[in-house]
Design a protein around this motif. Structure first.
Motif, short mmCIF file in Angstrom:
data_model
loop_
_atom_site.label_atom_id
_atom_site.label_comp_id
_atom_site.label_asym_id
_atom_site.label_seq_id
_atom_site.Cartn_x
_atom_site.Cartn_y
_atom_site.Cartn_z
N ALA A 18 -31.15 -31.04 -9.95
CA ALA A 18 -30.13 -30.65 -8.98
C ALA A 18 -28.75 -30.85 -9.58
O ALA A 18 -28.50 -31.83 -10.29
N ILE A 19 -27.84 -29.93 -9.31
CA ILE A 19 -26.44 -30.07 -9.71
C ILE A 19 -25.78 -31.10 -8.82
O ILE A 19 -26.01 -31.13 -7.60
N HIS A 20 -24.96 -31.95 -9.40
CA HIS A 20 -24.34 -33.06 -8.67
C HIS A 20 -23.66 -32.57 -7.39
O HIS A 20 -22.84 -31.64 -7.42
N GLY A 21 -24.01 -33.19 -6.27
CA GLY A 21 -23.38 -32.88 -4.99
C GLY A 21 -23.99 -31.73 -4.23
O GLY A 21 -23.64 -31.51 -3.06
N SER A 22 -24.92 -30.99 -4.86
CA SER A 22 -25.43 -29.78 -4.21
C SER A 22 -26.38 -30.08 -3.06
O SER A 22 -26.41 -29.34 -2.06
N ILE A 23 -27.18 -31.13 -3.17
CA ILE A 23 -28.13 -31.46 -2.10
C ILE A 23 -27.36 -31.80 -0.82
O ILE A 23 -27.66 -31.28 0.26
N GLU A 24 -26.36 -32.65 -0.94
CA GLU A 24 -25.54 -33.02 0.22
C GLU A 24 -24.76 -31.81 0.74
O GLU A 24 -24.58 -31.65 1.96
N ALA A 25 -24.29 -30.93 -0.15
CA ALA A 25 -23.53 -29.76 0.28
C ALA A 25 -24.38 -28.84 1.13
O ALA A 25 -23.92 -28.32 2.16
N VAL A 26 -25.63 -28.61 0.73
CA VAL A 26 -26.52 -27.77 1.52
C VAL A 26 -26.74 -28.39 2.91
O VAL A 26 -26.71 -27.68 3.93
N LYS A 27 -26.93 -29.68 2.96
CA LYS A 27 -27.14 -30.36 4.25
C LYS A 27 -25.91 -30.23 5.14
O LYS A 27 -26.04 -29.95 6.34
N ARG A 28 -24.72 -30.37 4.56
CA ARG A 28 -23.50 -30.25 5.35
C ARG A 28 -23.35 -28.84 5.92
O ARG A 28 -22.93 -28.67 7.07
N LEU A 29 -23.67 -27.83 5.12
CA LEU A 29 -23.57 -26.45 5.61
C LEU A 29 -24.55 -26.22 6.76
O LEU A 29 -24.20 -25.59 7.77
N MET A 30 -25.77 -26.71 6.60
CA MET A 30 -26.77 -26.52 7.64
C MET A 30 -26.40 -27.27 8.92
O MET A 30 -26.62 -26.77 10.03
N ASP A 31 -25.85 -28.45 8.78
CA ASP A 31 -25.48 -29.25 9.95
C ASP A 31 -24.24 -28.72 10.66
O ASP A 31 -23.94 -29.12 11.79
N SER A 32 -23.50 -27.82 10.00
CA SER A 32 -22.23 -27.34 10.55
C SER A 32 -22.41 -26.30 11.64
O SER A 32 -21.46 -25.98 12.35
N GLY A 33 -23.61 -25.75 11.74
CA GLY A 33 -23.84 -24.67 12.70
C GLY A 33 -23.75 -23.29 12.07
O GLY A 33 -24.07 -22.28 12.72
N LEU A 34 -23.31 -23.22 10.82
CA LEU A 34 -23.30 -21.95 10.11
C LEU A 34 -24.74 -21.51 9.81
O LEU A 34 -25.63 -22.35 9.64
N ILE A 35 -24.97 -20.21 9.75
CA ILE A 35 -26.27 -19.68 9.37
C ILE A 35 -26.35 -19.71 7.84
O ILE A 35 -25.48 -19.16 7.17
N VAL A 36 -27.37 -20.34 7.30
CA VAL A 36 -27.49 -20.49 5.85
C VAL A 36 -28.78 -19.84 5.37
O VAL A 36 -29.86 -20.08 5.91
N ARG A 37 -28.65 -19.00 4.36
CA ARG A 37 -29.81 -18.40 3.72
C ARG A 37 -29.67 -18.54 2.20
O ARG A 37 -28.58 -18.75 1.68
N PHE A 38 -30.79 -18.37 1.52
CA PHE A 38 -30.83 -18.54 0.07
C PHE A 38 -31.32 -17.24 -0.56
O PHE A 38 -32.33 -16.69 -0.12
N CYS A 39 -30.59 -16.77 -1.54
CA CYS A 39 -30.87 -15.46 -2.14
C CYS A 39 -30.98 -15.64 -3.65
O CYS A 39 -30.00 -15.99 -4.31
N THR A 40 -32.16 -15.43 -4.18
CA THR A 40 -32.40 -15.72 -5.59
C THR A 40 -33.10 -14.56 -6.28
O THR A 40 -33.84 -13.81 -5.65
N ASN A 41 -32.87 -14.44 -7.57
CA ASN A 41 -33.62 -13.49 -8.40
C ASN A 41 -34.71 -14.22 -9.17
O ASN A 41 -35.21 -13.70 -10.17
N GLU A 42 -35.09 -15.40 -8.72
CA GLU A 42 -36.15 -16.18 -9.35
C GLU A 42 -37.46 -15.39 -9.36
O GLU A 42 -37.96 -14.97 -8.32
N THR A 43 -38.00 -15.16 -10.57
CA THR A 43 -39.27 -14.44 -10.67
C THR A 43 -40.22 -15.11 -11.65
O THR A 43 -41.06 -14.45 -12.26
N GLN A 44 -40.07 -16.42 -11.82
CA GLN A 44 -41.01 -17.15 -12.66
C GLN A 44 -42.00 -17.95 -11.82
O GLN A 44 -42.83 -18.67 -12.37
#
Length: 279
Positions: free
Chosen positions: A43-69
Motif C-alpha cells: 500500500a502507498i503511504h496514507g492510501s488506506i486511511e484516505a479511502v476510509k475517509r472518502l467512504m465515511d464522508s458520504g461521497l460515492i466511491v468506486r474503483f476503476c482499474t485496468n488490472e488484468t493479471q
C-alpha cells in the motif's frame, strides 16, 4: 501543512470551486492505492486511511482499474489483505466487461492473457477463434505467443482485436514495466487493424462506472496516476481528473502538450484533503 501543500499543488491558475459539486470519486488502484510487485505489492503511504475517509464522508466511491493479471475477486482479496476495505461489486475492471461483449456479439476469442485471469473466461467458447483478446500477459508476451495471436488475427476475413486497456507502462516495486498497449500496437501494425479497447480510457467503460454511481459526469472526479488513460479518459467523458505524483507519474506529465489534469497532488491522501475540505 498538508492542506497548504495540497492547495498549492493544484493546477496553476485553476479554481477549486468545481470540487464543491463533486458527489462521487472514482479511484484508480495500482499506483494510487498501492504499488504492485513481488509478494502482491504494498500500500502507498496514507492510501488506506484516505479511502476510509472518502467512504465515511458520504461521497460515492468506486474503483476503476485496468488490472488484468488476476480475476476481480482475487484482486480484491489481495487489496483487503493490505488493509483496504473494498467490495468486489465496487470494482470495475476490463475482463468482466469484455466477457459481456463476447457473449452479446457471439464471439469466440483467441486469448493472450495472464494465466491468473483465465478463470474469467471459463464459460466463454474459445473454439475456432474469430477474434483475438490480449491483456497484461506479462511473461506470456513471448515471440511465440505474440506470433500465434498474429496468425489468428491475420487469418480472419475481418480481423477483430480486443485489448484490455492500452497502457504503455506501469510501476511495480522494482521499477517500470511494459503494459499491454505496447503489444496491442504491435498487433495493430502487423495486421493493419485498430483494436477495440475495453477498460480505461474507453468512454463506455467510464460511463458504466458513472451509471452504477447514478451520477452525471460533472458530479464525479477521477483520481489516477496515468495522465492519458485515467485523467485524459475521464476528462473526455466530462469528468474532472486529478493526477497523483505516485505510481507511474513522471514530472514531464505536468508539461504534456495536450492533456492537463485539473489538479496535481502528491498522493491520494493529499487529494482526499482537497476534496473533503472543498466538498
Amino acid at each position: 501543512m498538508r492542506m497548504r501543500t495540497c492547495v498549492s499543488s493544484m493546477a496553476a491558475g485553476s479554481s477549486m470551486e468545481w470540487l464543491k459539486s463533486v458527489k462521487g470519486v472514482i479511484l484508480d488502484m495500482c499506483g494510487v492505492l498501492y504499488d504492485s510487485g513481488e509478494g502482491g505489492g504494498q500500500a502507498i503511504h496514507g492510501s488506506i486511511e484516505a479511502v476510509k475517509r472518502l467512504m465515511d464522508s458520504g461521497l460515492i466511491v468506486r474503483f476503476c482499474t485496468n488490472e488484468t493479471q488476476n480475476t476481480r475477486e482475487k484482486f480484491v482479496q489481495k487489496l483487503r489483505a493490505m488493509g483496504f476495505d473494498i467490495s468486489v461489486s465496487h470494482v470495475f475492471s476490463p475482463a468482466p466487461a469484455l466477457v459481456r461483449i463476447l457473449r452479446e456479439r457471439r464471439l469466440r476469442p483467441h486469448l493472450l492473457v495472464h494465466d491468473d485471469l483465465m478463470p474469467e473466461f471459463d464459460d466463454v467458447d474459445t473454439s475456432s477463434p474469430n477474434c483475438v483478446v490480449i491483456g497484461d500477459a506479462a511473461d506470456k508476451f513471448s515471440y511465440q505467443n505474440l506470433n500465434e495471436a498474429f496468425r489468428v488475427l491475420i487469418g480472419l476475413e475481418k480481423p477483430l482485436l480486443f485489448s484490455l486497456g492500452q497502457g504503455r507502462y506501469y510501476k511495480e516495486t522494482d521499477g517500470l514495466k511494459l503494459d499491454v498497449g505496447v503489444f496491442m500496437k504491435a498487433l495493430e501494425y502487423a495486421c493493419d487493424v485498430q483494436a477495440e479497447v475495453v477498460g480505461k480510457p474507453s468512454a463506455d467503460f467510464f460511463q458504466t462506472v458513472l451509471n452504477d454511481m447514478s451520477l452525471q459526469p460533472h458530479e464525479a472526479v477521477m483520481i489516477g496516476d496515468d495522465l492519458l488513460n485515467d485523467v485524459g479518459g475521464a476528462q473526455r467523458c466530462g469528468m474532472k481528473g486529478i493526477q497523483v505524483r505516485t505510481g507511474k507519474y513522471r514530472p514531464s506529465d505536468e508539461k504534456h502538450p495536450s492533456v492537463r489534469a485539473d489538479g496535481y497532488v502528491d498522493d491520494l491522501a493529499a487529494a482526499t484533503d482537497a476534496i473533503l475540505t472543498n466538498h
